[in-house]
Design a protein around this motif. Structure first.
Motif, mmCIF file in Angstrom:
data_model
loop_
_atom_site.group_PDB
_atom_site.id
_atom_site.type_symbol
_atom_site.label_atom_id
_atom_site.label_comp_id
_atom_site.label_asym_id
_atom_site.label_seq_id
_atom_site.Cartn_x
_atom_site.Cartn_y
_atom_site.Cartn_z
ATOM 1 N N GLU A 70 0.715 -1.303 -0.007
ATOM 2 C CA GLU A 70 -0.002 0.078 -0.183
ATOM 3 C C GLU A 70 1.022 1.122 0.212
ATOM 4 O O GLU A 70 0.544 2.285 -0.683
ATOM 5 N N MET A 71 2.037 1.240 0.866
ATOM 6 C CA MET A 71 2.804 2.458 0.741
ATOM 7 C C MET A 71 3.581 2.659 -0.603
ATOM 8 O O MET A 71 3.718 3.892 -1.160
ATOM 9 N N LEU A 72 3.807 1.452 -1.278
ATOM 10 C CA LEU A 72 4.392 1.706 -2.635
ATOM 11 C C LEU A 72 3.367 2.273 -3.619
ATOM 12 O O LEU A 72 3.806 3.240 -4.380
ATOM 13 N N ILE A 73 2.019 1.961 -3.606
ATOM 14 C CA ILE A 73 1.006 2.309 -4.675
ATOM 15 C C ILE A 73 0.462 3.556 -4.210
ATOM 16 O O ILE A 73 -0.532 4.149 -4.917
ATOM 17 N N GLU A 74 0.999 4.212 -3.146
ATOM 18 C CA GLU A 74 0.700 5.649 -2.965
ATOM 19 C C GLU A 74 1.184 6.595 -4.055
ATOM 20 O O GLU A 74 0.708 7.775 -4.330
ATOM 21 N N ASN A 75 2.132 6.062 -4.665
ATOM 22 C CA ASN A 75 2.955 6.773 -5.769
ATOM 23 C C ASN A 75 1.904 6.277 -7.009
ATOM 24 O O ASN A 75 1.647 5.190 -7.175
ATOM 25 N N LEU A 76 1.604 7.474 -7.699
ATOM 26 C CA LEU A 76 0.581 7.132 -8.984
ATOM 27 C C LEU A 76 1.297 6.074 -9.862
ATOM 28 O O LEU A 76 0.578 5.343 -10.547
ATOM 29 N N ASP A 77 2.362 6.364 -10.067
ATOM 30 C CA ASP A 77 3.082 5.387 -11.165
ATOM 31 C C ASP A 77 2.929 3.932 -10.834
ATOM 32 O O ASP A 77 2.707 3.118 -11.551
ATOM 33 N N ASN A 78 3.038 3.702 -9.486
ATOM 34 C CA ASN A 78 3.162 2.342 -9.052
ATOM 35 C C ASN A 78 1.884 1.911 -8.900
ATOM 36 O O ASN A 78 1.478 0.629 -9.378
ATOM 37 N N ALA A 79 0.705 2.695 -8.677
ATOM 38 C CA ALA A 79 -0.625 2.315 -8.700
ATOM 39 C C ALA A 79 -1.036 1.992 -9.831
ATOM 40 O O ALA A 79 -1.958 0.915 -10.283
ATOM 41 N N ASN A 80 -0.518 2.835 -11.210
ATOM 42 C CA ASN A 80 -1.017 2.335 -12.557
ATOM 43 C C ASN A 80 -0.029 1.116 -13.008
ATOM 44 O O ASN A 80 -0.559 0.381 -13.723
ATOM 45 N N ASN A 81 0.896 0.945 -12.560
ATOM 46 C CA ASN A 81 1.609 -0.435 -12.640
ATOM 47 C C ASN A 81 0.991 -1.831 -12.001
ATOM 48 O O ASN A 81 1.552 -2.732 -12.546
ATOM 49 N N ILE A 82 0.081 -1.632 -11.061
ATOM 50 C CA ILE A 82 -0.546 -2.808 -10.658
ATOM 51 C C ILE A 82 -1.141 -3.571 -11.861
ATOM 52 O O ILE A 82 -1.115 -4.623 -12.070
ATOM 53 N N GLU A 83 -1.605 -2.611 -13.081
ATOM 54 C CA GLU A 83 -2.194 -3.556 -14.228
ATOM 55 C C GLU A 83 -1.073 -4.072 -15.028
ATOM 56 O O GLU A 83 -1.134 -5.096 -15.560
ATOM 57 N N ASN A 84 -0.032 -3.391 -15.241
ATOM 58 C CA ASN A 84 1.213 -3.658 -15.890
ATOM 59 C C ASN A 84 1.715 -4.879 -15.331
ATOM 60 O O ASN A 84 2.289 -6.006 -16.144
ATOM 61 N N LEU A 85 1.629 -5.253 -14.200
ATOM 62 C CA LEU A 85 2.260 -6.228 -13.476
ATOM 63 C C LEU A 85 1.475 -7.391 -13.055
ATOM 64 O O LEU A 85 1.779 -8.349 -12.545
ATOM 65 N N LYS A 86 0.114 -7.124 -13.625
ATOM 66 C CA LYS A 86 -0.661 -8.341 -13.712
ATOM 67 C C LYS A 86 -1.106 -8.653 -12.144
ATOM 68 O O LYS A 86 -1.359 -9.735 -11.950
ATOM 69 N N LEU A 87 -1.180 -7.595 -11.126
ATOM 70 C CA LEU A 87 -1.329 -7.963 -9.976
ATOM 71 C C LEU A 87 -2.889 -7.533 -9.433
ATOM 72 O O LEU A 87 -2.992 -7.736 -8.347
ATOM 73 N N TRP A 88 -3.888 -7.144 -10.268
ATOM 74 C CA TRP A 88 -5.207 -6.823 -9.953
ATOM 75 C C TRP A 88 -5.612 -8.113 -9.623
ATOM 76 O O TRP A 88 -6.696 -8.126 -8.536
ATOM 77 N N ASP A 89 -5.596 -9.093 -10.476
ATOM 78 C CA ASP A 89 -6.286 -10.295 -10.031
ATOM 79 C C ASP A 89 -5.802 -10.913 -8.717
ATOM 80 O O ASP A 89 -6.728 -11.483 -7.837
#
Length: 289
Positions: A70-89
């Motif tokens: 959660e601390m990492l995805i407070e950064n906007l680029d990291n939040a958007n990377n959830i999709e790129n890294l296939k971590l939403w599922d």
């Protein structure tokens, strides 16, 4: 990899006994994974999720990994990377975990990732069943209140200023969750505030048409909001309810006889608090009485 996982957890906790038991990981593997000893954010995100999904890792360590994520995805680029890294599922999978703490933290992560972030909102919408899972958690009477509060937080940030998300939410009968929470005597202040915030988020991304007002009325949201004026003393709740009703009034809502009766009763109770409430919203609602 499993040895590296145990070593990483032991080192993050400073547990000398556990560090000795885990032993030193292969330096070549560390070099391969972390590029000289310092992992980049995407690697840390994937590593955190690996820890969370591992059946061999204890709950405390999974919670540490979730907090780090959660601390990492407070950064906007990291939040958007959830999709790129296939971590939403994998993240949505956590919503079905037995441990309430993990479910609540996963919901918090979702809410943080999509907050004021159209790209992540769009990405979330691609994943079938995600919105449905969150709505289900709120409707599930067996869920702890903290899980429901975090679910409402996630929903509010998913819907805010996102018309497609709000449309899907409405199609899934998501508005049905509003009235039961606002009228339930066992609902605490924070839960009610989150619920009213969800209402505001829903209205933020669309014109408040007669059809929307009819839907809100049919789902009991209008009556439930008026009910709060009769039963609540918390200033934050009262302010949010008045703002919600003021929005509807400015969009053409005409209260029926029953609603006027309850609204009049509620106003008598909140009039002594007038100087502590938002003046514009207070007067807007008072004007229709």
């Amino acid at each position: 990899m499993e040895k590296l996982l145990h070593w990483s957890i032991a080192n993050s906790q400073g547990d000398k006994e556990a560090i000795a038991k885990a032993g030193q990981p292969d330096p070549k593997l560390l070099q391969q994974l972390f590029g000289g000893g310092m992992a980049d954010d995407p690697t840390l995100m994937k590593e955190s999720m690996t820890i969370v999904l591992s059946p061999e890792v204890e709950l405390d360590n999974k919670m540490i990994a979730m907090d780090n994520f959660e601390m990492l995805i407070e950064n906007l680029d990291n939040a958007n990377n959830i999709e790129n890294l296939k971590l939403w599922d994998p993240l949505l999978e956590v919503l079905s975990f037995e441990e309430a703490e993990l479910r609540a933290t996963a919901l918090s992560i979702i809410g943080t990732a999509v907050q004021n972030n159209p790209t992540s909102q769009d990405n979330f919408l691609k994943h079938e069943g995600g919105l449905e899972k969150i709505i289900h958690l709120i409707n599930d009477s067996t869920q702890p209140i903290e899980v429901k509060i975090k679910a409402l937080y996630a929903l509010s940030n998913l819907l805010r200023n996102h018309a497609d998300m709000a449309k899907k939410f409405e199609e899934m009968k998501g508005l049905d969750i509003i009235a039961p929470i606002l009228t339930d005597k066992s609902s605490n202040t924070k839960l009610k505030m989150r619920t009213i915030s969800l209402l505001t988020a829903f209205l933020s991304c669309q014109d408040i048409t007669e059809q929307i007002i009819s839907t809100l009325r049919a789902d009991g949201a209008v009556c439930a909001a008026i009910h709060c004026l009769n039963t609540e003393s918390d200033l934050n709740i009262l302010d949010r309810v008045l703002h919600f009703l003021s929005q509807l009034i400015s969009s053409g809502l005409k209260f029926n006889e029953s609603e006027i009766k309850d609204l009049t009763s509620g106003f008598k109770k909140i009039e002594p608090l007038e100087d502590r409430l938002n003046e514009d919203d207070f007067l807007a609602v008072k004007y229709v009485l």
